[in-house]
Design a protein around this motif. Sequence first.
Motif, PDB file in Angstrom:
ATOM      1  N   GLN A  15       0.813  -1.216   0.000  1.00 36.75           N
ATOM      2  CA  GLN A  15       0.000   0.000   0.000  1.00 36.75           C
ATOM      3  C   GLN A  15       0.847   1.266   0.000  1.00 36.75           C
ATOM      4  O   GLN A  15       0.382   2.325  -0.405  1.00 36.75           O
ATOM      5  CB  GLN A  15      -0.928   0.020   1.215  1.00 36.75           C
ATOM      6  CG  GLN A  15      -1.976  -1.076   1.212  1.00 36.75           C
ATOM      7  CD  GLN A  15      -2.652  -1.227   2.550  1.00 36.75           C
ATOM      8  OE1 GLN A  15      -2.534  -0.368   3.433  1.00 36.75           O
ATOM      9  NE2 GLN A  15      -3.361  -2.334   2.739  1.00 36.75           N
ATOM     10  N   HIS A  16       2.087   1.176   0.499  1.00 40.42           N
ATOM     11  CA  HIS A  16       2.955   2.363   0.610  1.00 40.42           C
ATOM     12  C   HIS A  16       4.292   2.100  -0.081  1.00 40.42           C
ATOM     13  O   HIS A  16       5.360   2.296   0.499  1.00 40.42           O
ATOM     14  CB  HIS A  16       3.179   2.713   2.081  1.00 40.42           C
ATOM     15  CG  HIS A  16       1.930   2.979   2.855  1.00 40.42           C
ATOM     16  ND1 HIS A  16       1.180   1.984   3.422  1.00 40.42           N
ATOM     17  CD2 HIS A  16       1.286   4.151   3.134  1.00 40.42           C
ATOM     18  CE1 HIS A  16       0.139   2.510   4.039  1.00 40.42           C
ATOM     19  NE2 HIS A  16       0.180   3.817   3.875  1.00 40.42           N
ATOM     20  N   LEU A  19       6.761   5.093  -0.240  1.00 36.04           N
ATOM     21  CA  LEU A  19       7.387   5.414   1.048  1.00 36.04           C
ATOM     22  C   LEU A  19       8.500   4.424   1.365  1.00 36.04           C
ATOM     23  O   LEU A  19       9.606   4.824   1.749  1.00 36.04           O
ATOM     24  CB  LEU A  19       6.328   5.402   2.150  1.00 36.04           C
ATOM     25  CG  LEU A  19       6.855   5.601   3.577  1.00 36.04           C
ATOM     26  CD1 LEU A  19       7.480   6.974   3.730  1.00 36.04           C
ATOM     27  CD2 LEU A  19       5.731   5.389   4.597  1.00 36.04           C
ATOM     28  N   CYS A  75       8.736   6.032  10.562  1.00 32.41           N
ATOM     29  CA  CYS A  75       7.772   5.670   9.508  1.00 32.41           C
ATOM     30  C   CYS A  75       7.089   4.340   9.804  1.00 32.41           C
ATOM     31  O   CYS A  75       5.861   4.224   9.719  1.00 32.41           O
ATOM     32  CB  CYS A  75       8.492   5.600   8.161  1.00 32.41           C
ATOM     33  SG  CYS A  75       9.213   7.157   7.586  1.00 32.41           S
ATOM     34  N   ALA A  78       4.616   4.475  12.751  1.00 29.09           N
ATOM     35  CA  ALA A  78       3.357   5.144  12.407  1.00 29.09           C
ATOM     36  C   ALA A  78       2.425   4.192  11.660  1.00 29.09           C
ATOM     37  O   ALA A  78       1.227   4.107  11.964  1.00 29.09           O
ATOM     38  CB  ALA A  78       3.640   6.383  11.561  1.00 29.09           C
ATOM     39  N   LEU A  79       2.957   3.442  10.709  1.00 25.32           N
ATOM     40  CA  LEU A  79       2.129   2.491   9.977  1.00 25.32           C
ATOM     41  C   LEU A  79       1.627   1.377  10.892  1.00 25.32           C
ATOM     42  O   LEU A  79       0.475   0.938  10.774  1.00 25.32           O
ATOM     43  CB  LEU A  79       2.932   1.885   8.823  1.00 25.32           C
ATOM     44  CG  LEU A  79       3.285   2.829   7.667  1.00 25.32           C
ATOM     45  CD1 LEU A  79       4.184   2.132   6.662  1.00 25.32           C
ATOM     46  CD2 LEU A  79       2.021   3.337   6.981  1.00 25.32           C
ATOM     47  N   GLY A  82      -1.354   2.476  12.796  1.00 23.13           N
ATOM     48  CA  GLY A  82      -2.497   2.920  12.012  1.00 23.13           C
ATOM     49  C   GLY A  82      -2.524   4.407  11.737  1.00 23.13           C
ATOM     50  O   GLY A  82      -3.552   4.952  11.329  1.00 23.13           O
ATOM     51  N   ARG A  83      -1.400   5.094  11.936  1.00 19.85           N
ATOM     52  CA  ARG A  83      -1.330   6.525  11.660  1.00 19.85           C
ATOM     53  C   ARG A  83      -0.829   6.761  10.240  1.00 19.85           C
ATOM     54  O   ARG A  83      -0.222   5.879   9.630  1.00 19.85           O
ATOM     55  CB  ARG A  83      -0.393   7.219  12.661  1.00 19.85           C
ATOM     56  CG  ARG A  83      -0.885   7.167  14.081  1.00 19.85           C
ATOM     57  CD  ARG A  83       0.002   7.978  15.018  1.00 19.85           C
ATOM     58  NE  ARG A  83       1.230   7.271  15.366  1.00 19.85           N
ATOM     59  CZ  ARG A  83       2.427   7.648  15.013  1.00 19.85           C
ATOM     60  NH1 ARG A  83       2.599   8.720  14.237  1.00 19.85           N
ATOM     61  NH2 ARG A  83       3.498   6.958  15.389  1.00 19.85           N
ATOM     62  N   GLU A  84      -1.059   7.962   9.759  1.00 25.25           N
ATOM     63  CA  GLU A  84      -0.572   8.314   8.422  1.00 25.25           C
ATOM     64  C   GLU A  84       0.943   8.447   8.455  1.00 25.25           C
ATOM     65  O   GLU A  84       1.514   9.045   9.376  1.00 25.25           O
ATOM     66  CB  GLU A  84      -1.199   9.623   7.960  1.00 25.25           C
ATOM     67  CG  GLU A  84      -0.766  10.038   6.557  1.00 25.25           C
ATOM     68  CD  GLU A  84      -1.334  11.383   6.151  1.00 25.25           C
ATOM     69  OE1 GLU A  84      -1.053  11.814   5.023  1.00 25.25           O
ATOM     70  OE2 GLU A  84      -2.055  11.994   6.961  1.00 25.25           O
ATOM     71  N   ALA A  85       1.594   7.907   7.470  1.00 23.15           N
ATOM     72  CA  ALA A  85       3.058   7.952   7.399  1.00 23.15           C
ATOM     73  C   ALA A  85       3.474   8.551   6.068  1.00 23.15           C
ATOM     74  O   ALA A  85       3.054   8.094   5.008  1.00 23.15           O
ATOM     75  CB  ALA A  85       3.644   6.563   7.563  1.00 23.15           C
ATOM     76  N   THR A  86       4.287   9.581   6.135  1.00 20.97           N
ATOM     77  CA  THR A  86       4.857  10.187   4.943  1.00 20.97           C
ATOM     78  C   THR A  86       6.371  10.262   5.122  1.00 20.97           C
ATOM     79  O   THR A  86       6.900  10.019   6.216  1.00 20.97           O
ATOM     80  CB  THR A  86       4.305  11.608   4.715  1.00 20.97           C
ATOM     81  OG1 THR A  86       4.715  12.448   5.815  1.00 20.97           O
ATOM     82  CG2 THR A  86       2.778  11.584   4.640  1.00 20.97           C
TER      83      THR A  86
END
Length: 244
Positions: A15-16, A19, A75, A78-79, A82-86
Amino acid sequence: MIQHIKLRARALQQQHRALFAAVFALRVLLFLLPASVIAAAAFFFRGRWLAVSVSVCVPVLLWASAVGSLGGAFCFSALAEGREATLRLFFFAFRRKNQGRAAASFLLSAVLQSVLLGALSVPAAAGIRLLLGALRRGLPAVSGVLLAVGTAAAAAATVLLGLRVHALFSLRSLFLAQGCTARKSVCLCLRIGARETRHLLALRRSFFGWNLLSLLLVPLPFVRGYVCQSRALLFSAMNLCPTS
């Protein structure tokens, strides 16, 4: 449990992708810059200039490893939560305070691991020394076999205990990502229980094939992120966060 965590980690990686690729590229770049300077110095310079180049670049290499590890931990944590990770999270590690925590924790854990591994290797080292000395003086076959078996058992125990110690300190950056100080991150690693350590070792064993493939053929970029994300998910599942 381990298989479920690995499936979740792989799903998050899918999904990322951007990143994970960016984190891998940045960590490789941080490592390669000082490493390439050391290699160039070894090729072009001799004597004093080589010593100066290495003495300057080795601390930079250690700093890059520590900061890159913390950036990735921001990073992956955060994933896992369940938090947003950029990618912006990765660069939090470059803040002055975070750089200091990362470097101090890295050095403290390296010293402690060296001391622990040195202490654990004493029986094996003593056995090897006795065996070599006995072989030079001549030793009956039965006694030689018994001494060799005992030395091999001590060496195997040293390796297993060393892997256990290294598994404990593999969570150091994740503790730092939760806001721990350098000292507290190392202390919390040492306090991890036997049950959690078994899970860490099981996770590490489950990646043996992938790591071997990366080592023998070509470094596979997705393997590093896959391992780190699985570790972050296991960290979260074991509820090791210091605030809990």
